[in-house]
Design a protein around this motif. Structure first.
Motif, PDB file in Angstrom:
ATOM      1  N   SER A   1       0.974  -1.312  -0.229  1.00  0.00           N
ATOM      2  CA  SER A   1       0.018   0.249   0.419  1.00  0.00           C
ATOM      3  C   SER A   1       1.058   1.344   0.084  1.00  0.00           C
ATOM      4  O   SER A   1       0.674   2.394  -1.023  1.00  0.00           O
ATOM      5  CB  SER A   1      -0.707   0.467   1.103  1.00  0.00           C
ATOM      6  OG  SER A   1      -1.940  -1.441   1.298  1.00  0.00           O
TER       7      SER A   1
ATOM      8  N   TYR B   1       4.276   1.313  -1.503  1.00  0.00           N
ATOM      9  CA  TYR B   1       5.079   1.120  -2.224  1.00  0.00           C
ATOM     10  C   TYR B   1       3.640   1.807  -3.427  1.00  0.00           C
ATOM     11  O   TYR B   1       4.166   3.095  -3.691  1.00  0.00           O
ATOM     12  CB  TYR B   1       5.005  -0.324  -3.215  1.00  0.00           C
ATOM     13  CG  TYR B   1       6.127  -0.392  -4.183  1.00  0.00           C
ATOM     14  CD1 TYR B   1       7.000   0.621  -4.363  1.00  0.00           C
ATOM     15  CD2 TYR B   1       5.133  -0.327  -5.732  1.00  0.00           C
ATOM     16  CE1 TYR B   1       7.443   0.784  -5.291  1.00  0.00           C
ATOM     17  CE2 TYR B   1       5.565  -0.301  -6.407  1.00  0.00           C
ATOM     18  CZ  TYR B   1       7.248   0.350  -6.399  1.00  0.00           C
ATOM     19  OH  TYR B   1       7.712  -0.063  -7.734  1.00  0.00           O
ATOM     20  N   ARG B   2       2.527   1.740  -3.548  1.00  0.00           N
ATOM     21  CA  ARG B   2       1.561   2.851  -4.444  1.00  0.00           C
ATOM     22  C   ARG B   2       1.625   3.379  -4.133  1.00  0.00           C
ATOM     23  O   ARG B   2       1.250   4.380  -5.312  1.00  0.00           O
ATOM     24  CB  ARG B   2       0.053   1.657  -4.308  1.00  0.00           C
ATOM     25  CG  ARG B   2       0.585  -0.150  -4.996  1.00  0.00           C
ATOM     26  CD  ARG B   2      -1.578   0.039  -4.819  1.00  0.00           C
ATOM     27  NE  ARG B   2      -1.760  -0.190  -4.426  1.00  0.00           N
ATOM     28  CZ  ARG B   2      -1.590  -1.288  -3.489  1.00  0.00           C
ATOM     29  NH1 ARG B   2      -1.509  -2.441  -4.230  1.00  0.00           N
ATOM     30  NH2 ARG B   2      -2.116  -2.138  -2.087  1.00  0.00           N
ATOM     31  N   LYS B   3       1.826   4.129  -3.179  1.00  0.00           N
ATOM     32  CA  LYS B   3       0.853   5.733  -2.652  1.00  0.00           C
ATOM     33  C   LYS B   3       2.531   6.481  -3.307  1.00  0.00           C
ATOM     34  O   LYS B   3       1.878   7.548  -3.532  1.00  0.00           O
ATOM     35  CB  LYS B   3       0.985   5.719  -0.869  1.00  0.00           C
ATOM     36  CG  LYS B   3       0.742   6.977  -0.479  1.00  0.00           C
ATOM     37  CD  LYS B   3       0.354   6.911   1.014  1.00  0.00           C
ATOM     38  CE  LYS B   3       0.552   8.119   1.775  1.00  0.00           C
ATOM     39  NZ  LYS B   3       0.580   8.164   3.259  1.00  0.00           N
ATOM     40  N   ARG B   4       3.772   5.519  -2.677  1.00  0.00           N
ATOM     41  CA  ARG B   4       5.371   6.010  -2.786  1.00  0.00           C
ATOM     42  C   ARG B   4       5.013   6.825  -4.672  1.00  0.00           C
ATOM     43  O   ARG B   4       5.952   7.469  -4.406  1.00  0.00           O
ATOM     44  CB  ARG B   4       6.000   6.432  -1.903  1.00  0.00           C
ATOM     45  CG  ARG B   4       5.667   6.210  -0.449  1.00  0.00           C
ATOM     46  CD  ARG B   4       6.872   5.536   0.066  1.00  0.00           C
ATOM     47  NE  ARG B   4       7.250   5.265   1.641  1.00  0.00           N
ATOM     48  CZ  ARG B   4       7.914   6.941   2.309  1.00  0.00           C
ATOM     49  NH1 ARG B   4       8.225   7.355   1.224  1.00  0.00           N
ATOM     50  NH2 ARG B   4       7.870   6.335   3.231  1.00  0.00           N
ATOM     51  N   ARG B   5       4.547   6.038  -5.166  1.00  0.00           N
ATOM     52  CA  ARG B   5       5.012   5.468  -6.510  1.00  0.00           C
ATOM     53  C   ARG B   5       4.193   7.099  -7.346  1.00  0.00           C
ATOM     54  O   ARG B   5       5.416   7.390  -8.187  1.00  0.00           O
ATOM     55  CB  ARG B   5       4.021   4.583  -7.434  1.00  0.00           C
ATOM     56  CG  ARG B   5       4.394   4.002  -8.848  1.00  0.00           C
ATOM     57  CD  ARG B   5       4.132   2.759  -8.865  1.00  0.00           C
ATOM     58  NE  ARG B   5       3.064   2.966  -9.295  1.00  0.00           N
ATOM     59  CZ  ARG B   5       2.075   1.766  -9.353  1.00  0.00           C
ATOM     60  NH1 ARG B   5       2.944  -0.060  -9.615  1.00  0.00           N
ATOM     61  NH2 ARG B   5       0.945   1.921  -9.427  1.00  0.00           N
ATOM     62  N   ARG B   6       3.218   7.641  -6.482  1.00  0.00           N
ATOM     63  CA  ARG B   6       2.911   8.375  -6.803  1.00  0.00           C
ATOM     64  C   ARG B   6       3.212  10.167  -6.380  1.00  0.00           C
ATOM     65  O   ARG B   6       2.871  10.925  -6.913  1.00  0.00           O
ATOM     66  CB  ARG B   6       1.098   9.340  -6.736  1.00  0.00           C
ATOM     67  CG  ARG B   6      -0.172   7.916  -7.824  1.00  0.00           C
ATOM     68  CD  ARG B   6      -0.626   7.721  -7.492  1.00  0.00           C
ATOM     69  NE  ARG B   6      -1.650   7.674  -5.765  1.00  0.00           N
ATOM     70  CZ  ARG B   6      -2.040   5.846  -5.589  1.00  0.00           C
ATOM     71  NH1 ARG B   6      -1.833   4.798  -6.741  1.00  0.00           N
ATOM     72  NH2 ARG B   6      -2.053   5.901  -4.252  1.00  0.00           N
ATOM     73  N   GLU B   7       3.976  10.109  -5.496  1.00  0.00           N
ATOM     74  CA  GLU B   7       4.786  10.857  -5.014  1.00  0.00           C
ATOM     75  C   GLU B   7       5.934  11.773  -5.423  1.00  0.00           C
ATOM     76  O   GLU B   7       6.980  10.746  -5.890  1.00  0.00           O
ATOM     77  CB  GLU B   7       4.834  10.804  -3.495  1.00  0.00           C
ATOM     78  CG  GLU B   7       3.210  10.504  -2.806  1.00  0.00           C
ATOM     79  CD  GLU B   7       4.053  10.066  -1.304  1.00  0.00           C
ATOM     80  OE1 GLU B   7       4.980   9.363  -0.849  1.00  0.00           O
ATOM     81  OE2 GLU B   7       2.666  10.280  -0.467  1.00  0.00           O
ATOM     82  N   VAL B   8       5.909  12.820  -5.614  1.00  0.00           N
ATOM     83  CA  VAL B   8       7.781  12.989  -5.733  1.00  0.00           C
ATOM     84  C   VAL B   8       8.200  14.041  -4.668  1.00  0.00           C
ATOM     85  O   VAL B   8       8.203  14.473  -4.354  1.00  0.00           O
ATOM     86  CB  VAL B   8       7.130  14.311  -7.000  1.00  0.00           C
ATOM     87  CG1 VAL B   8       8.455  15.283  -7.213  1.00  0.00           C
ATOM     88  CG2 VAL B   8       6.134  14.022  -8.176  1.00  0.00           C
TER      89      VAL B   8
END
Length: 182
Positions: free
Chosen positions: A70, A72-79
């Motif tokens: 969860s 990982y999916r969230k961080r993938r969209r973060e900059v």
């Protein structure tokens, strides 16, 4: 909330293995420790879901793994922007302007004669060709073209448009601020 001593002991016994697993997933000790901590918090708050007699360590590993994915999916969209330089370059036009423009358009449309409004909506909004709109309205193609033209001109007049490029979208002040910020 009190936890059964045997459950508490089995949670504590699994903690070093959880940490090792978290480190292998994250490759970062600090993130792994945060992940283990969140796993333990979730496990304790949901201890009523654990079925006695089943494998506590497997249950905890499942919680940790699900949290990792969860996150990982969230961080993938973060900059990552620790110093805020990227955020300083971003700018967004105010949300209310398109809504207000749409309200103005709706009001102006209601002030058009029915036949002009119908022709404009068929051709402009619904995407029908002039020929299709003429067939729907039961009139000549030239009549539809004339109605659409008159409707567009009247809308521009009702909405006080002088230059469509300038009048649609953000106003001059907003555009200048957006350019200055960028």
């Amino acid at each position: 909330m009190t936890i059964d001593v045997t459950l508490r002991d089995s949670i504590l016994k699994a903690t070093p293995n959880l940490r090792a697993f978290a480190i292998s997933l994250t490759n970062n000790v600090d993130r792994a420790d945060d992940l283990v901590q969140e796993t333990l918090v979730r496990a304790i708050s949901n201890i009523h879901r654990f079925q006695p007699g089943t494998n506590m360590q497997a249950w905890l590993f499942t919680i940790l793994r699900n949290l990792f994915h969860s996150e990982y999916r969230k961080r993938r969209r973060e900059v990552e922007d620790a110093d805020g330089k990227y955020a300083a370059t971003l700018s967004v036009e105010p949300d209310q302007m398109p809504h207000l423009d749409f309200e103005d358009l709706q009001k102006a449309l209601t002030r058009l004669p029915h036949d002009q409004r119908e022709a404009l909506l068929l051709v402009g909004a619904s995407g029908f060709s002039y020929e299709q709109a003429a067939e729907i309205c039961g009139c000549a193609v030239g009549t539809i073209k004339s109605r659409v033209n008159r409707a567009r001109n009247r809308l521009a007049e009702l909405m006080h448009f002088t230059d469509l490029d300038e009048d649609l979208g953000a106003d001059r002040l907003t555009r200048s601020v957006m350019k200055a910020v960028a």
